[in-house]
Motif scaffolding. Structure first.
Motif, PDB file in Angstrom:
ATOM      1  N   ALA A  64      19.376 -16.752  52.917  1.00  0.00           N
ATOM      2  CA  ALA A  64      19.652 -15.669  53.869  1.00  0.00           C
ATOM      3  C   ALA A  64      18.955 -14.375  53.447  1.00  0.00           C
ATOM      4  CB  ALA A  64      21.153 -15.453  53.983  1.00  0.00           C
ATOM      5  N   GLU A  65      18.977 -14.079  52.166  1.00  0.00           N
ATOM      6  CA  GLU A  65      18.300 -12.877  51.682  1.00  0.00           C
ATOM      7  C   GLU A  65      16.790 -12.995  51.858  1.00  0.00           C
ATOM      8  OE1 GLU A  65      17.075  -9.319  49.912  1.00  0.00           O
ATOM      9  OE2 GLU A  65      18.956  -9.916  50.866  1.00  0.00           O
ATOM     10  N   ASN A  66      16.253 -14.163  51.573  1.00  0.00           N
ATOM     11  CA  ASN A  66      14.814 -14.370  51.762  1.00  0.00           C
ATOM     12  C   ASN A  66      14.413 -14.172  53.217  1.00  0.00           C
ATOM     13  OD1 ASN A  66      14.455 -14.988  49.041  1.00  0.00           O
ATOM     14  ND2 ASN A  66      14.683 -17.192  49.359  1.00  0.00           N
ATOM     15  N   ARG A  67      15.210 -14.734  54.117  1.00  0.00           N
ATOM     16  CA  ARG A  67      14.894 -14.603  55.537  1.00  0.00           C
ATOM     17  C   ARG A  67      15.065 -13.150  55.997  1.00  0.00           C
ATOM     18  NH1 ARG A  67      14.956 -19.784  58.442  1.00  0.00           N
ATOM     19  NH2 ARG A  67      15.622 -18.678  60.308  1.00  0.00           N
ATOM     20  N   ALA A  68      16.014 -12.433  55.426  1.00  0.00           N
ATOM     21  CA  ALA A  68      16.181 -11.019  55.757  1.00  0.00           C
ATOM     22  C   ALA A  68      14.951 -10.222  55.332  1.00  0.00           C
ATOM     23  CB  ALA A  68      17.431 -10.476  55.091  1.00  0.00           C
ATOM     24  N   ARG A  69      14.374 -10.583  54.198  1.00  0.00           N
ATOM     25  CA  ARG A  69      13.159  -9.901  53.750  1.00  0.00           C
ATOM     26  C   ARG A  69      11.997 -10.187  54.695  1.00  0.00           C
ATOM     27  NH1 ARG A  69      12.886  -9.716  47.150  1.00  0.00           N
ATOM     28  NH2 ARG A  69      15.038  -8.997  46.835  1.00  0.00           N
ATOM     29  N   MET A  70      11.909 -11.415  55.172  1.00  0.00           N
ATOM     30  CA  MET A  70      10.854 -11.747  56.123  1.00  0.00           C
ATOM     31  C   MET A  70      11.063 -11.025  57.454  1.00  0.00           C
ATOM     32  SD  MET A  70      10.091 -15.784  55.344  1.00  0.00           S
ATOM     33  CE  MET A  70      11.626 -16.385  54.649  1.00  0.00           C
ATOM     34  N   ALA A  71      12.318 -10.955  57.893  1.00  0.00           N
ATOM     35  CA  ALA A  71      12.617 -10.225  59.128  1.00  0.00           C
ATOM     36  C   ALA A  71      12.211  -8.762  59.006  1.00  0.00           C
ATOM     37  CB  ALA A  71      14.110 -10.356  59.446  1.00  0.00           C
ATOM     38  N   LYS A  72      12.522  -8.171  57.849  1.00  0.00           N
ATOM     39  CA  LYS A  72      12.157  -6.770  57.620  1.00  0.00           C
ATOM     40  C   LYS A  72      10.648  -6.582  57.687  1.00  0.00           C
ATOM     41  CE  LYS A  72      12.507  -3.130  54.098  1.00  0.00           C
ATOM     42  NZ  LYS A  72      13.005  -2.062  54.980  1.00  0.00           N
ATOM     43  N   ALA A  73       9.908  -7.546  57.144  1.00  0.00           N
ATOM     44  CA  ALA A  73       8.449  -7.449  57.159  1.00  0.00           C
ATOM     45  C   ALA A  73       7.883  -7.475  58.573  1.00  0.00           C
ATOM     46  CB  ALA A  73       7.844  -8.586  56.338  1.00  0.00           C
ATOM     47  N   LEU A  74       8.628  -8.071  59.516  1.00  0.00           N
ATOM     48  CA  LEU A  74       8.203  -8.109  60.919  1.00  0.00           C
ATOM     49  C   LEU A  74       8.955  -7.092  61.772  1.00  0.00           C
ATOM     50  CD1 LEU A  74       7.677 -11.920  61.618  1.00  0.00           C
ATOM     51  CD2 LEU A  74       6.030 -10.202  60.881  1.00  0.00           C
ATOM     52  N   ASP A  75       9.757  -6.250  61.099  1.00  0.00           N
ATOM     53  CA  ASP A  75      10.467  -5.155  61.762  1.00  0.00           C
ATOM     54  C   ASP A  75      11.456  -5.645  62.820  1.00  0.00           C
ATOM     55  OD1 ASP A  75      11.096  -2.462  62.090  1.00  0.00           O
ATOM     56  OD2 ASP A  75       9.635  -2.182  63.693  1.00  0.00           O
ATOM     57  N   VAL A  76      12.187  -6.718  62.490  1.00  0.00           N
ATOM     58  CA  VAL A  76      13.265  -7.182  63.345  1.00  0.00           C
ATOM     59  C   VAL A  76      14.529  -7.336  62.503  1.00  0.00           C
ATOM     60  CG1 VAL A  76      11.705  -8.403  64.909  1.00  0.00           C
ATOM     61  CG2 VAL A  76      12.782  -9.648  63.037  1.00  0.00           C
ATOM     62  N   ALA A  77      15.681  -7.331  63.160  1.00  0.00           N
ATOM     63  CA  ALA A  77      16.937  -7.560  62.463  1.00  0.00           C
ATOM     64  C   ALA A  77      17.033  -9.021  62.039  1.00  0.00           C
ATOM     65  CB  ALA A  77      18.107  -7.204  63.372  1.00  0.00           C
ATOM     66  N   PRO A  78      17.725  -9.315  60.943  1.00  0.00           N
ATOM     67  CA  PRO A  78      17.827 -10.702  60.482  1.00  0.00           C
ATOM     68  C   PRO A  78      18.338 -11.671  61.536  1.00  0.00           C
ATOM     69  CG  PRO A  78      18.593  -9.225  58.774  1.00  0.00           C
ATOM     70  CD  PRO A  78      18.362  -8.373  59.986  1.00  0.00           C
ATOM     71  N   GLU A  79      19.280 -11.215  62.377  1.00  0.00           N
ATOM     72  CA  GLU A  79      19.829 -12.103  63.400  1.00  0.00           C
ATOM     73  C   GLU A  79      18.851 -12.339  64.554  1.00  0.00           C
ATOM     74  OE1 GLU A  79      21.434  -7.901  64.230  1.00  0.00           O
ATOM     75  OE2 GLU A  79      21.069  -9.200  62.475  1.00  0.00           O
ATOM     76  N   ARG A  80      17.735 -11.621  64.541  1.00  0.00           N
ATOM     77  CA  ARG A  80      16.703 -11.815  65.572  1.00  0.00           C
ATOM     78  C   ARG A  80      15.447 -12.472  64.997  1.00  0.00           C
ATOM     79  NH1 ARG A  80      18.132  -8.878  70.156  1.00  0.00           N
ATOM     80  NH2 ARG A  80      16.014  -8.743  70.961  1.00  0.00           N
ATOM     81  N   PHE A  81      15.601 -13.074  63.837  1.00  0.00           N
ATOM     82  CA  PHE A  81      14.534 -13.817  63.171  1.00  0.00           C
ATOM     83  C   PHE A  81      14.888 -15.293  63.327  1.00  0.00           C
ATOM     84  CE2 PHE A  81      12.406 -15.529  59.353  1.00  0.00           C
ATOM     85  CZ  PHE A  81      11.154 -14.945  59.465  1.00  0.00           C
ATOM     86  N   LEU A  82      14.259 -15.958  64.302  1.00  0.00           N
ATOM     87  CA  LEU A  82      14.759 -17.242  64.786  1.00  0.00           C
ATOM     88  C   LEU A  82      13.837 -18.413  64.456  1.00  0.00           C
ATOM     89  CD1 LEU A  82      15.865 -16.153  68.388  1.00  0.00           C
ATOM     90  CD2 LEU A  82      17.201 -16.091  66.268  1.00  0.00           C
ATOM     91  N   THR A  83      14.451 -19.503  64.023  1.00  0.00           N
ATOM     92  CA  THR A  83      13.774 -20.791  63.897  1.00  0.00           C
ATOM     93  C   THR A  83      14.672 -21.857  64.510  1.00  0.00           C
ATOM     94  OG1 THR A  83      14.686 -21.093  61.670  1.00  0.00           O
ATOM     95  CG2 THR A  83      12.459 -20.182  61.823  1.00  0.00           C
ATOM     96  N   ALA A  84      14.082 -22.953  64.936  1.00  0.00           N
ATOM     97  CA  ALA A  84      14.834 -24.042  65.555  1.00  0.00           C
ATOM     98  C   ALA A  84      15.145 -25.129  64.524  1.00  0.00           C
ATOM     99  CB  ALA A  84      14.039 -24.629  66.715  1.00  0.00           C
ATOM    100  N   TYR A  85      15.908 -26.110  64.947  1.00  0.00           N
ATOM    101  CA  TYR A  85      16.160 -27.320  64.158  1.00  0.00           C
ATOM    102  C   TYR A  85      15.016 -28.276  64.468  1.00  0.00           C
ATOM    103  CZ  TYR A  85      18.815 -31.212  62.104  1.00  0.00           C
ATOM    104  OH  TYR A  85      19.226 -32.268  61.323  1.00  0.00           O
ATOM    105  N   GLN A  86      14.068 -28.391  63.551  1.00  0.00           N
ATOM    106  CA  GLN A  86      12.834 -29.117  63.824  1.00  0.00           C
ATOM    107  C   GLN A  86      12.992 -30.621  63.646  1.00  0.00           C
ATOM    108  OE1 GLN A  86      10.179 -25.271  62.369  1.00  0.00           O
ATOM    109  NE2 GLN A  86       9.903 -27.212  61.322  1.00  0.00           N
ATOM    110  N   ILE A  87      12.380 -31.371  64.580  1.00  0.00           N
ATOM    111  CA  ILE A  87      12.565 -32.826  64.610  1.00  0.00           C
ATOM    112  C   ILE A  87      11.235 -33.573  64.787  1.00  0.00           C
ATOM    113  CG2 ILE A  87      14.965 -32.779  65.398  1.00  0.00           C
ATOM    114  CD1 ILE A  87      13.953 -33.018  68.266  1.00  0.00           C
ATOM    115  N   HIS A  88      10.107 -32.923  64.520  1.00  0.00           N
ATOM    116  CA  HIS A  88       8.780 -33.547  64.656  1.00  0.00           C
ATOM    117  C   HIS A  88       8.559 -34.093  66.072  1.00  0.00           C
ATOM    118  CE1 HIS A  88       7.882 -33.268  60.341  1.00  0.00           C
ATOM    119  NE2 HIS A  88       9.150 -33.580  60.144  1.00  0.00           N
ATOM    120  N   SER A  89       8.825 -33.243  67.052  1.00  0.00           N
ATOM    121  CA  SER A  89       8.760 -33.627  68.457  1.00  0.00           C
ATOM    122  C   SER A  89       7.744 -32.754  69.197  1.00  0.00           C
ATOM    123  CB  SER A  89      10.139 -33.422  69.092  1.00  0.00           C
ATOM    124  OG  SER A  89      10.397 -32.020  69.236  1.00  0.00           O
ATOM    125  N   PRO A  90       7.505 -33.033  70.494  1.00  0.00           N
ATOM    126  CA  PRO A  90       6.716 -32.129  71.322  1.00  0.00           C
ATOM    127  C   PRO A  90       7.591 -31.142  72.095  1.00  0.00           C
ATOM    128  CG  PRO A  90       6.989 -34.195  72.469  1.00  0.00           C
ATOM    129  CD  PRO A  90       7.697 -34.348  71.147  1.00  0.00           C
TER     130      PRO A  90
END
Length: 260
Positions: A51-77
Motif C-alpha cells: 500500500a505504501e509503495n502504491r501510494a508513492r507511485m500515485a504521488k508520482a502521478l499526482d493522484v490520490a492513492p484511492e484513484r490509482f487503479l489496477t484490475a484483477y488480471q487474468i491474461h485475457s483480452p
C-alpha cells in the motif's frame, strides 16, 4: 517522501495533459525478494508495504492513492472502462483499462509481460494494457483500441508506448509454443529465432506486440527496449524468479493518467 523512480516514454511525455510512468523496482519500502517498490497486491508481500509503495507511485502521478487503479488480471483480452474509482474488493477482472476521466491513474501489473500505455494525441482518452503472450495473442491490444474509440479516440491519433518486458534474448519457448502461433498465422514465424535442435526458439514478445499494433492501424509506437529478465537491479521477473527457485516475486505497476 521521495518521488518513486519511474521510466517514461519520450513520445508520451510530449503529450500535454498526460502523466505516465513505467515504475522500476526501486524507491519503495519492501525488502527481501520484494525489494523495494513492489506494487503487487497479489504477491505475498506485507499488505501495508504494498500500500505504501502504491501510494508513492500515485504521488508520482499526482493522484490520490484511492484513484490509482489496477484490475484483477487474468491474461485475457477483456477491457474495462473506468469513470469512478473502485476498491480492491470490487476491482474488475480484466487485462486492460481505458478512461476519459481526469485525475484517475489506470495501470497494469507486470513482471515480464508487456505493459502497453495508450494516449490519443488530441482527445483526452488513455488506456493501459497487460500484454503477455496470451493476452496479445487473444487480442487485448485491439480490444483496448476499440474501447478507446468508443470514448472518442481515433487509432490513427494514438501514441502507444511499450515498457520494460522480457525480450527475445531472454525468452526461450518450446516447440508447442511455436506451433500454436504459426498454426494461427504463418507470418508469426518472424517472431521466433531457432534456439536448438529440440525445436526450442526465442520469442520476440515486444516485436509481436508492435506488429499487432501496426496491423491495427497504430503508427506512433515508442518501445523503451528494456529487458526485465536481464536487469535484476531495476526489474522484477517471473521467469528469473522461477529459474532461481524463489518463492515469489514483486510486480511492477505501469500507469497513465489525465491531468485534472
Amino acid at each position: 517522501m521521495p518521488q518513486s523512480p519511474k521510466l517514461e516514454s519520450r513520445k508520451l511525455a510530449a503529450i500535454d495533459g498526460v502523466r505516465h510512468g513505467f515504475f522500476t523496482r526501486q524507491g519503495g519500502v519492501s525488502d527481501g525478494i520484494y525489494a523495494s517498490l513492489n506494487g503487487g497486491v497479489g504477491s505475498s508481500d506485507a499488505a501495508e508495504k504494498v500500500a505504501e509503495n502504491r501510494a508513492r507511485m500515485a504521488k508520482a502521478l499526482d493522484v490520490a492513492p484511492e484513484r490509482f487503479l489496477t484490475a484483477y488480471q487474468i491474461h485475457s483480452p477483456d477491457v474495462v472502462v473506468v469513470g469512478e474509482p473502485w476498491t480492491h474488493e470490487t476491482r474488475p477482472r480484466a487485462d486492460a483499462i481505458v478512461t476519459a476521466t481526469p485525475g484517475i491513474a489506470i495501470g497494469v501489473s507486470t513482471a515480464d509481460c508487456g505493459p502497453v500505455l495508450f494516449a490519443d494525441r488530441e482527445k483526452r482518452v488513455i488506456g493501459a494494457a497487460h500484454a503477455g503472450w496470451r493476452g496479445a495473442f487473444a487480442g487485448v491490444l485491439e480490444a483496448t483500441i476499440a474501447a478507446m474509440e468508443k470514448l472518442g479516440a481515433a487509432r490513427e491519433r494514438l501514441t502507444v508506448a511499450l515498457g520494460p518486458m522480457i525480450r527475445q534474448a531472454s525468452y526461450e519457448v518450446g516447440p508447442e509454443f511455436v506451433t500454436r502461433f504459426v498454426a494461427a498465422e504463418p507470418e508469426y514465424t518472424r517472431f521466433f529465432k531457432h534456439a536448438g535442435a529440440d525445436g526450442h526458439a526465442m520469442f520476440d514478445l515486444a516485436g509481436f506486440i508492435a506488429w499487432r499494433l501496426q496491423q491495427a492501424g497504430v503508427g506512433d509506437i515508442d518501445d523503451l527496449g528494456l529487458d526485465t529478465f536481464a536487469d535484476p537491479d531495476r526489474f522484477y521477473s517471473y521467469r528469473r524468479t522461477t529459474k532461481r527457485s524463489e518463492p515469489d516475486y514483486g510486480r511492477h505497476i505501469n500507469a497513465i493518467a489525465l491531468d485534472r
